[in-house]
Each structure stands twice: as C-alpha cells, then as structure tokens.
Design a protein around this motif. Structure first.
Motif, PDB file in Angstrom:
ATOM      1  N   ILE A  19      52.921  -1.241 100.208  1.00 35.63           N
ATOM      2  CA  ILE A  19      51.537  -0.807  99.981  1.00 35.63           C
ATOM      3  C   ILE A  19      50.869  -1.703  98.938  1.00 35.63           C
ATOM      4  O   ILE A  19      49.712  -2.097  99.085  1.00 35.63           O
ATOM      5  N   LYS A  20      51.634  -2.059  97.904  1.00 32.76           N
ATOM      6  CA  LYS A  20      51.104  -2.918  96.847  1.00 32.76           C
ATOM      7  C   LYS A  20      50.893  -4.348  97.360  1.00 32.76           C
ATOM      8  O   LYS A  20      49.843  -4.951  97.129  1.00 32.76           O
ATOM      9  N   LEU A  21      51.870  -4.876  98.093  1.00 30.10           N
ATOM     10  CA  LEU A  21      51.794  -6.252  98.579  1.00 30.10           C
ATOM     11  C   LEU A  21      50.706  -6.436  99.631  1.00 30.10           C
ATOM     12  O   LEU A  21      50.026  -7.463  99.670  1.00 30.10           O
ATOM     13  N   LEU A  22      50.554  -5.430 100.502  1.00 32.96           N
ATOM     14  CA  LEU A  22      49.549  -5.528 101.568  1.00 32.96           C
ATOM     15  C   LEU A  22      48.182  -5.008 101.119  1.00 32.96           C
ATOM     16  O   LEU A  22      47.215  -5.080 101.870  1.00 32.96           O
ATOM     17  N   LYS A  23      48.125  -4.485  99.902  1.00 31.42           N
ATOM     18  CA  LYS A  23      46.877  -3.993  99.309  1.00 31.42           C
ATOM     19  C   LYS A  23      46.189  -2.958 100.198  1.00 31.42           C
ATOM     20  O   LYS A  23      45.025  -3.090 100.554  1.00 31.42           O
TER      21      LYS A  23
END
Length: 206
Positions: A19-23
C-alpha cells in the motif's frame, strides 16, 4: 508463536508495505481489487527469500505493472487524493472552502460501477483544476489590492464599493468582500459562487 499467527503477521506487513509502495488508499479498493491484492500477497509469500522485504522486492520487480492494473481504480482515486492534499497545503485561509468543494466520497466510489467511478474521477479532477485556478487568481487579486490600496479609483475597476473603503469583488468562481485603505487590507468574506463548477463565463483580467 503459532505458524498461522506468524503468517498472518507477515501478510499484514506485506499488505502495508505494498500500500505504501504503490501509494494507494485502501478505502478506495472494491472487493475485486482487494481480492486481487490478497492474491498478490499469496504469491509474494511463495518467493524463495527469508526476508519479507526481499520477497516484496523480488515479486514487484517482475509484477509491478500487473499489480497496478489490478488496482487501477483505487490507484487513480489515491492519486487525486494526493493532488488534493498538495493543493490544500497551499490553500492557506481558503483551505476550508476548497476542502468542501473537493470532498470525495470513498464509499460511494468503492461501490460504484466502472462508469460511475470514471465520472466521479472526472468530476473531482475538474474541481481540482478549478480550485487551482481559484488559488492563483485569489493571489493575483490580493497582490493587485496591495499594489493599489491607496488608489480608490483604481480599486473601483476591480470591485464595487459597498461601504466606505469596503469593496465586493466578484470573480469567475468566487467573490470576496474586503476592507481596503492606505493602512490595511482585510478580507472579511470569501465565498464560492453558486454554480461554480458549471460556470464558463470569461473573467475580467486584472
């Protein structure tokens, strides 16, 4: 710690990192997208590395595009979220009014059809563009007032004097009332004009 609990913790760690990496904002994911994400997590766990971070890195190096396609709708809404937040950071005293204008119903989006989602995205994007124009124009108006605050005749070119030294200025998308004299400029009221989003009349240039 039981194996099932370890795996549950690993899944949560992977989910949060993706979720953080794909924003992406998970509140925008519908059931299909959420299920696709879980499928990717299943396959990440099969990566032949002991480190969760290496598993994620290895998998995403090969499947990043597939993942983005699978969560395309949530990704598009999340991108607009970031743009709205960036605009709000520069909104200053107009933050409250523009935030209301840019409200985005995550639940309605999540439950919408593909066409409904596209319509919502288009609508919010249009509002975002207008909000940006409002901020730029408002800044120009305030600068103009400051440059001419001791010249009542020039001020009447841009606004209408409703009381002594108090002017109402009607722009394409908003109106303000401000006290302007040699000593001060005080904005008493800022309001979005009714029908702002649909209005297409040409604004008078400063």
């Amino acid at each position: 710690m039981k194996h099932s609990e370890i795996q549950r913790n690993e899944r949560e760690e992977i989910r949060n990192e993706i979720i953080k990496l794909l924003k992406i904002n998970p509140s925008y994911m519908d059931e299909k997208e959420a299920a696709s994400l879980e499928g990717h997590i299943d396959r990440i766990l099969l990566e032949p590395y002991s480190s969760v971070s290496r598993q994620i890195e290895s998998y995403m190096n090969r499947h990043h595009e597939d993942m983005m396609i699978d969560i395309m709708d949530a990704s598009a809404a999340s991108f607009l979220d970031e743009e709205i937040e960036a605009l709000r950071k520069n909104a200053g005293t107009l933050d409250k009014e523009l935030s209301m204008m840019l409200e985005f119903d995550a639940m309605k989006y999540r439950k919408g059809t593909k066409d409904e989602k596209n319509q919502m995205l288009t609508r919010v994007f249009e509002k975002l563009m207008i909000a940006g124009m409002i901020l730029r124009d408002y800044s120009e108006v305030i600068s103009y007032l400051k440059a001419n605050q001791d010249n009542a005749e020039v001020l009447k070119d841009i606004g209408r004097e409703i009381k002594k030294e108090q002017y109402r200025i009607d722009r394409k998308y908003y109106s303000i009332e401000a006290v302007v004299n040699k000593k001060q400029i005080t904005v008493l009221q800022f309001s979005l004009r009714e029908g702002t989003i649909h209005q297409r009349t040409q604004d008078r240039q400063i």
